[in-house]
Design an enzyme around this catalytic site. Structure first.
Site, PDB file in Angstrom:
ATOM      1  N   ARG A 142     -14.691  12.772   6.815  1.00 36.14           N
ATOM      2  CA  ARG A 142     -13.420  13.431   7.191  1.00 36.14           C
ATOM      3  C   ARG A 142     -12.970  14.376   6.095  1.00 36.14           C
ATOM      4  O   ARG A 142     -12.476  15.475   6.356  1.00 36.14           O
ATOM      5  CB  ARG A 142     -12.337  12.361   7.434  1.00 36.14           C
ATOM      6  CG  ARG A 142     -12.488  11.642   8.756  1.00 36.14           C
ATOM      7  CD  ARG A 142     -11.585  10.418   8.808  1.00 36.14           C
ATOM      8  NE  ARG A 142     -10.204  10.730   8.603  1.00 36.14           N
ATOM      9  CZ  ARG A 142      -9.317   9.919   8.013  1.00 36.14           C
ATOM     10  NH1 ARG A 142      -9.684   8.723   7.583  1.00 36.14           N
ATOM     11  NH2 ARG A 142      -8.077  10.286   7.862  1.00 36.14           N
ATOM     12  N   LYS A 179      -8.835  -1.412   5.615  1.00 35.41           N
ATOM     13  CA  LYS A 179      -9.014  -1.972   4.265  1.00 35.41           C
ATOM     14  C   LYS A 179      -7.994  -3.077   4.005  1.00 35.41           C
ATOM     15  O   LYS A 179      -8.292  -4.094   3.379  1.00 35.41           O
ATOM     16  CB  LYS A 179      -8.879  -0.846   3.223  1.00 35.41           C
ATOM     17  CG  LYS A 179     -10.074   0.102   3.260  1.00 35.41           C
ATOM     18  CD  LYS A 179      -9.903   1.308   2.375  1.00 35.41           C
ATOM     19  CE  LYS A 179      -8.945   2.292   2.981  1.00 35.41           C
ATOM     20  NZ  LYS A 179      -9.168   3.700   2.706  1.00 35.41           N
ATOM     21  N   SER A 219      -7.870   3.936   8.986  1.00 32.61           N
ATOM     22  CA  SER A 219      -8.555   3.903   7.685  1.00 32.61           C
ATOM     23  C   SER A 219      -7.804   2.976   6.717  1.00 32.61           C
ATOM     24  O   SER A 219      -8.391   2.062   6.104  1.00 32.61           O
ATOM     25  CB  SER A 219      -8.618   5.339   7.138  1.00 32.61           C
ATOM     26  OG  SER A 219      -8.950   5.352   5.789  1.00 32.61           O
ATOM     27  N   HIS A 231       0.851  -1.195   0.000  1.00 35.66           N
ATOM     28  CA  HIS A 231       0.000   0.000   0.000  1.00 35.66           C
ATOM     29  C   HIS A 231       0.878   1.233   0.000  1.00 35.66           C
ATOM     30  O   HIS A 231       1.801   1.343   0.803  1.00 35.66           O
ATOM     31  CB  HIS A 231      -0.890   0.021   1.248  1.00 35.66           C
ATOM     32  CG  HIS A 231      -1.759   1.239   1.295  1.00 35.66           C
ATOM     33  ND1 HIS A 231      -2.964   1.312   0.641  1.00 35.66           N
ATOM     34  CD2 HIS A 231      -1.571   2.455   1.862  1.00 35.66           C
ATOM     35  CE1 HIS A 231      -3.492   2.506   0.818  1.00 35.66           C
ATOM     36  NE2 HIS A 231      -2.656   3.220   1.555  1.00 35.66           N
ATOM     37  N   ASP A 272     -15.344   2.577   6.830  1.00 34.24           N
ATOM     38  CA  ASP A 272     -14.260   3.504   6.455  1.00 34.24           C
ATOM     39  C   ASP A 272     -14.706   4.417   5.324  1.00 34.24           C
ATOM     40  O   ASP A 272     -14.373   5.602   5.308  1.00 34.24           O
ATOM     41  CB  ASP A 272     -13.004   2.737   6.049  1.00 34.24           C
ATOM     42  CG  ASP A 272     -11.964   3.699   5.483  1.00 34.24           C
ATOM     43  OD1 ASP A 272     -11.472   4.543   6.261  1.00 34.24           O
ATOM     44  OD2 ASP A 272     -11.693   3.651   4.273  1.00 34.24           O
TER      45      ASP A 272
HETATM   46  N1  URA Z   1      -5.834   6.954   2.554  1.00 29.30           N
HETATM   47  C1  URA Z   1      -6.811   6.302   3.197  1.00 29.30           C
HETATM   48  O1  URA Z   1      -7.255   5.254   2.743  1.00 29.30           O
HETATM   49  N2  URA Z   1      -7.277   6.803   4.342  1.00 29.30           N
HETATM   50  C2  URA Z   1      -6.814   7.952   4.882  1.00 29.30           C
HETATM   51  O2  URA Z   1      -7.282   8.349   5.938  1.00 29.30           O
HETATM   52  C3  URA Z   1      -5.798   8.638   4.213  1.00 29.30           C
HETATM   53  C4  URA Z   1      -5.314   8.101   3.034  1.00 29.30           C
END
Ligand code: URA
Length: 433
Positions: A168, A187, A183, A82, A161
């Protein structure tokens, strides 16, 4: 239990219980908690932070708010990477096939670009026919068959999320380390891979502007992953300067293919080698040196390139574009940006350069915007390089001729020049395992 009391507790700086956090996540997912109360709690978290226990509970609750992908039917160890996002970041297109060609299964869900940062799903869609929506069954079957799948969301992963991130985004509460860590990791946990390597960017083009912030975020994400039995590493890399030369979807696929064909030695190649080596080393429990040998071999003997072609073919993409990247559609308009003086480029603002590519049509200002896959920028010169007056700094590509002036103005405003050669900064700041 009342959400009002939970908000008040966090507002006053107290630690929430696991039950209170579970109540909050359930309520915002099933909408029994209204958005203004959710955002009030998010602001209280933004201002007062979270303990590690609170953050790990929040992550697990968000991960379990929807489907948890079960990858246990995949033979062999599964890995995911990621990136926290940046400009010119096409590392997934290179790292995923390298790792798959070295025998580790890549089960990767990717996102779209927004604002100055690009997204892997958009880049893959620049390849005619490439399907980015696969069912969980197709996803698992493809990983088993060819060792690699890179798709957009599959199934209903971490819906909490999605809701919380949207709120957010609209309420100035994105920049909180516990909220970003939970967050991203919710995932990753829901996506199921056993090894997770994080590419955490620091600099002007990244979420985390300083190295200290990037390290703090990395440590939190590593803690969350380890608490859930995942093998974790984080590579901290520079995002003051865009990565590689090409920015924009088709242009980035072309640059990725050039690296996969071997022989390109660039900042992009180096970041990809470090990321891929860390994934292999974690997944196969081998030394980093041995992992790096395997990675470099897969680039030089063509096996990483073949794995990428297999990925494109399996997901319906036109592999003849990969075999001959001159066949990709081209933008109708083109401009060269000349250097205003004899000098060195002392710094680049990656965020502004990313936004100047958005002006050309390469990215989205809002989620609804349509992308022009052919639009983008090729940087002919980067930080530290010497330029002569009139020499080409960058090439702009677009289908909207009216965007060229603004994009050129923004690009030039992102560059600083100096008479002295600037001191080189590291590309990789640290690796945390
Ligand atoms: N990417 C995400 O998936 N979540 C965040 O809070 C910031 C970047």
């Amino acid at each position: 239990m009342r959400i009002y009391d939970i908000i008040a507790k966090k507002r006053d700086g107290f630690e929430l219980t696991d039950e209170e956090i579970a109540f909050f996540v359930r309520g915002c997912t099933d909408k029994s908690i209204v958005d203004y109360q959710t955002t009030a709690l998010l602001m209280a978290i933004y201002l007062n932070g979270m303990t590690d226990r609170e953050m790990i509970t929040l992550t697990n609750e968000m991960a379990h708010s929807g489907d948890m992908l079960d990858l246990s039917s995949i033979q062999g160890i599964t890995a995911d990477k990621h990136s926290t996002g940046g400009v010119g970041d096409k590392t997934t297109l290179i790292v995923a096939p390298i790792v798959a060609s070295c025998g580790v299964k890549i089960a990767k869900l990717s996102g779209r670009g927004l604002g100055h940062t690009g997204g892997t799903v958009d880049k893959l869609e620049a390849i005619d026919g490439f399907r980015v929506s696969l069912s969980p069954e197709e996803f698992i079957c493809q990983v088993n068959e060819i060792g690699i799948c890179v798709t957009g969301q599959t199934g209903n992963l971490a819906p909490a999320d999605k809701i919380i991130y949207g709120l957010r985004d609209a309420t100035a509460t994105v920049g909180s380390i516990p909220l970003i860590a939970s967050s991203i990791m919710s995932k990753k946990l829901a996506a199921g891979a056993e090894c997770i390597v994080l590419d955490v960017k620091a600099g002007s083009g990244a979420f985390m502007k300083t190295l200290d912030e990037a390290k703090a975020l990395s440590q939190k994400m590593i803690d969350i992953g380890k608490a859930n039995g995942r093998k974790m590493a984080a590579v901290l890399s520079d995002m003051d300067t865009p990565l590689g030369k090409n920015i924009g979807n088709t242009l980035e696929v072309i640059e990725a293919v050039d690296v996969l064909k071997g022989g390109v030695q660039s900042d992009l190649t180096e970041v990809c080698v470090v990321l891929a080596s860390n994934i292999l080393s974690l997944a196969k429990a081998i030394s980093l040196d041995e992992a790096e040998k395997q990675v470099r071999r897969s680039l030089s003997d063509g096996s990483a390139y073949e794995a990428f072609k297999a990925l494109v073919k399996a997901q319906g993409g036109d592999t003849s574009l990969i075999e001959n990247t001159d066949r990709f559609k081209k933008a109708a308009f083109y401009r060269e940006v000349p250097s205003p003086a004899d000098s060195y480029i002392s710094s680049m603002n990656a965020e502004t350069i990313g936004l100047s590519s958005v002006v050309l049509g390469a990215g989205r200002k809002t989620k609804e915007d349509v992308i022009d896959y052919t639009a983008g920028i090729i940087l002919e010169k980067k930080t530290g390089e010497e330029v002569k007056k009139g020499e080409v700094l960058a090439r702009l590509y677009t289908n909207n001729a009216d965007s060229l002036d603004e994009s050129e103005r923004m690009l030039l405003s992102a560059l600083k020049f100096s008479k002295e050669k600037p001191v080189a900064k590291p590309l990789i700041y640290d690796v945390m395992r």
